[in-house]
Each structure stands twice: as C-alpha cells, then as structure tokens.
Design a protein around this motif. Structure first.
Motif, mmCIF file in Angstrom:
data_model
loop_
_atom_site.group_PDB
_atom_site.id
_atom_site.type_symbol
_atom_site.label_atom_id
_atom_site.label_comp_id
_atom_site.label_asym_id
_atom_site.label_seq_id
_atom_site.Cartn_x
_atom_site.Cartn_y
_atom_site.Cartn_z
ATOM 1 N N ALA A 81 -41.818 -31.030 3.976
ATOM 2 C CA ALA A 81 -41.848 -32.594 5.083
ATOM 3 C C ALA A 81 -43.072 -33.439 5.104
ATOM 4 N N LYS A 82 -44.458 -32.154 4.289
ATOM 5 C CA LYS A 82 -45.692 -32.593 4.499
ATOM 6 C C LYS A 82 -45.474 -33.568 2.914
ATOM 7 N N GLU A 83 -44.728 -32.798 2.019
ATOM 8 C CA GLU A 83 -44.380 -33.242 0.262
ATOM 9 C C GLU A 83 -43.236 -33.931 0.090
ATOM 10 N N LEU A 84 -41.968 -34.052 1.283
ATOM 11 C CA LEU A 84 -41.106 -35.130 1.158
ATOM 12 C C LEU A 84 -41.694 -36.616 1.797
ATOM 13 N N GLY A 85 -42.908 -36.470 2.529
ATOM 14 C CA GLY A 85 -42.597 -37.838 3.270
ATOM 15 C C GLY A 85 -41.132 -38.005 4.107
ATOM 16 N N ASN A 86 -41.002 -39.201 4.517
ATOM 17 C CA ASN A 86 -40.041 -39.791 5.280
ATOM 18 C C ASN A 86 -38.522 -39.874 4.021
ATOM 19 N N GLU A 87 -38.487 -38.685 3.616
ATOM 20 C CA GLU A 87 -37.350 -38.322 1.950
ATOM 21 C C GLU A 87 -36.740 -37.370 2.805
ATOM 22 N N VAL A 88 -37.231 -36.546 3.774
ATOM 23 C CA VAL A 88 -37.084 -34.790 4.267
ATOM 24 C C VAL A 88 -36.656 -35.101 5.031
ATOM 25 N N ARG A 89 -36.212 -36.404 6.301
ATOM 26 C CA ARG A 89 -35.319 -36.999 7.086
ATOM 27 C C ARG A 89 -33.860 -36.236 6.956
ATOM 28 N N GLY A 90 -33.445 -34.948 7.998
ATOM 29 C CA GLY A 90 -32.004 -34.689 7.865
ATOM 30 C C GLY A 90 -31.933 -33.168 7.065
ATOM 31 N N ILE A 91 -32.685 -33.223 6.425
ATOM 32 C CA ILE A 91 -32.457 -31.718 5.750
ATOM 33 C C ILE A 91 -32.237 -30.609 6.964
ATOM 34 N N GLY A 92 -31.380 -29.536 6.639
ATOM 35 C CA GLY A 92 -31.162 -28.597 7.487
ATOM 36 C C GLY A 92 -32.331 -26.939 7.128
ATOM 37 N N VAL A 93 -32.455 -26.413 7.565
ATOM 38 C CA VAL A 93 -33.948 -25.790 6.895
ATOM 39 C C VAL A 93 -33.251 -24.235 8.129
ATOM 40 N N SER A 94 -33.036 -23.017 7.323
ATOM 41 C CA SER A 94 -32.553 -21.543 8.047
ATOM 42 C C SER A 94 -34.047 -21.657 8.572
ATOM 43 N N GLN A 95 -33.761 -20.319 8.938
ATOM 44 C CA GLN A 95 -35.273 -19.824 9.787
ATOM 45 C C GLN A 95 -34.607 -18.441 10.077
ATOM 46 N N ILE A 96 -35.813 -17.580 9.383
ATOM 47 C CA ILE A 96 -35.843 -16.055 10.436
ATOM 48 C C ILE A 96 -36.114 -15.539 11.288
ATOM 49 N N VAL A 97 -36.940 -16.441 11.803
ATOM 50 C CA VAL A 97 -38.370 -16.452 13.400
ATOM 51 C C VAL A 97 -37.400 -17.140 14.361
ATOM 52 N N PRO A 98 -38.173 -16.532 15.525
ATOM 53 C CA PRO A 98 -37.201 -17.783 16.770
ATOM 54 C C PRO A 98 -38.552 -19.151 15.989
ATOM 55 N N PHE A 99 -38.142 -19.896 17.188
ATOM 56 C CA PHE A 99 -38.533 -21.167 17.227
ATOM 57 C C PHE A 99 -39.867 -21.395 17.755
ATOM 58 N N PRO A 100 -40.927 -21.888 16.972
ATOM 59 C CA PRO A 100 -42.311 -20.903 16.897
ATOM 60 C C PRO A 100 -42.615 -21.783 18.587
ATOM 61 N N TRP A 101 -42.141 -22.923 18.742
ATOM 62 C CA TRP A 101 -42.812 -23.446 19.491
ATOM 63 C C TRP A 101 -41.679 -23.864 21.226
ATOM 64 N N ASN A 102 -41.014 -22.431 20.827
ATOM 65 C CA ASN A 102 -40.564 -22.120 21.885
ATOM 66 C C ASN A 102 -40.932 -20.719 22.889
ATOM 67 N N ILE A 103 -41.891 -21.263 24.168
ATOM 68 C CA ILE A 103 -42.761 -20.222 24.653
ATOM 69 C C ILE A 103 -42.027 -20.048 25.679
ATOM 70 N N GLY A 104 -40.398 -20.308 26.165
ATOM 71 C CA GLY A 104 -39.322 -18.658 26.544
ATOM 72 C C GLY A 104 -39.686 -17.745 25.911
ATOM 73 N N VAL A 105 -39.955 -17.521 25.211
ATOM 74 C CA VAL A 105 -39.198 -16.397 23.949
ATOM 75 C C VAL A 105 -40.937 -15.596 23.781
ATOM 76 N N PRO A 106 -40.774 -14.324 24.830
ATOM 77 C CA PRO A 106 -42.342 -13.645 25.116
ATOM 78 C C PRO A 106 -43.588 -13.133 23.760
#
Length: 208
Positions: free
Chosen positions: A92-117
């Motif tokens: 996102a930092k490298e592409l700036g506004n061009e990054v919008r809409g790109i899907g990214v697979s993740q292998i760990v939980p969402f790091p902003w979801n504090i509902g996960v202990p």
C-alpha cells in the motif's frame, strides 16, 4: 476465466505447481506465467507475458516492490490484480492510490481485531515494548512465531539441541494460542492452515 501467475524467482526456477493444484480444484487453470529475477523489481517481461491473455485474476508471489511494479504495468495494460500474498502494508505504501481494490491473502488473524485474545495480547505487548501502537499482519505473524518457538523451547527442556527442539515442536497438537490454533507432527511442519482474505481500500486501509 483467464488467470495469470506472477512470481519472483528463487534460485534458478519458479514452480507454480501449488497454485496450479489449488485452481484445479475449481476446474480452472493458470494460463500464463510471468517471472521477475531475484533482487529485481523489473516486471516488464512479466507484464508482457500475462497481459496478452487479458486475465480476470492474477496470483502474485513476489516482493512488494516487484509486485508494485507489476500492478502498475498491468493497470497500464488495462488489467487488474485480484489476489496477492505480499505484505499488504508495504504494498500500500509503495503503490499509493493505485493499490485500491487489490485482494491480499493473510495467514494470521486480523491484527486490529481485539476480540481475538492473541491479537489483544500482541497489541498490549507491542505498545509496552515499543511505545507504539502500529499494528500489521507482519508483526503479528512474527509475534505468533515467537510464541510458538518459546513453547517449543519450553517443551524441549534444558541442554537444548536441534535434535531435541524438533521433536518437542512435533508434540504440539492443536495448541490454542489465544484463538490461533497450531498443530505439528512428524509429518506436518506447517503449524496452521489459517487463511483469511482482505482487500486494500481507500488510502491503503486494509479491509476484511
């Protein structure tokens, strides 16, 4: 449906077999392969190889710089990237506004979801140790890796050797690290099969 596979070479070759096996489950195939040399971000040849088939989806397996150059080239060719496994924040930092809409697979939980202990624990440790509250998938993955290693070291006991550590890790069957489950065995060293898809939105925000 036409699909492409963009990868950065690791040594002498790129083996897209895992991606091919994955798409075969859905009666699909990879129609074009484009590669980038190690330590390079020149994606010109990869763009040329894949753009010619006018793909509807592209799997990227490359550094964020090589991926960014590839996305720029493909969008200039009026194509788009649909799925990537690069670091979302760096991309996102490298592409700036061009990054919008790109899907990214993740292998760990969402790091902003504090509902996960484990995520809440990670955020607490990050702030306490660094004085910062900036979260990312990369740092959460690193934290989880450290937690898993520490548990393996605990199980291995005193007088640590490689020969003791590996079997100790292999005793970890369905271990729950605060909502993130890990399993090893003598025949399985993958730890987790967790996968979640995210999309990079406006201003580089990562969305679920």
């Amino acid at each position: 449906m036409h699909s492409g596979f963009h990868a950065q070479r690791n040594g002498d070759a790129v083996d897209p077999c895992e991606a091919e096996q994955a798409v075969k489950k859905y009666a699909l195939a990879i129609d074009a392969l484009g590669t980038v040399e190690p330590s390079s971000s020149d994606a010109t040849s990869a763009v040329a190889a894949i753009a010619r088939i006018q793909p509807q989806a592209i799997v990227m397996y490359a550094s964020y710089k090589a991926s960014a150059e590839f996305v720029r080239g493909m969008r200039a060719a009026q194509s788009y990237a649909q799925l990537s496994i690069v670091g979302a924040t760096a991309l996102a930092k490298e592409l700036g506004n061009e990054v919008r809409g790109i899907g990214v697979s993740q292998i760990v939980p969402f790091p902003w979801n504090i509902g996960v202990p484990i995520v809440k624990e990670y955020q607490t440790v990050m702030k306490a140790e660094t004085g910062k509250s900036e979260c990312s998938f990369l740092t959460l993955e690193s934290y989880l890796s450290a937690r898993i290693l520490v548990e393996g070291l605990r199980r291995a006991g005193r007088d640590l050797t490689r020969e003791k550590l590996i079997p100790a890790l292999e005793t970890m069957h369905d271990v729950n690290f605060g909502g993130f489950r890990v399993s090893f065995s003598r025949t399985n060293h993958e730890a987790s099969k967790f996968v979640e898809l995210t999309v990079i939105g406006k201003d580089g925000q990562i969305l679920r």
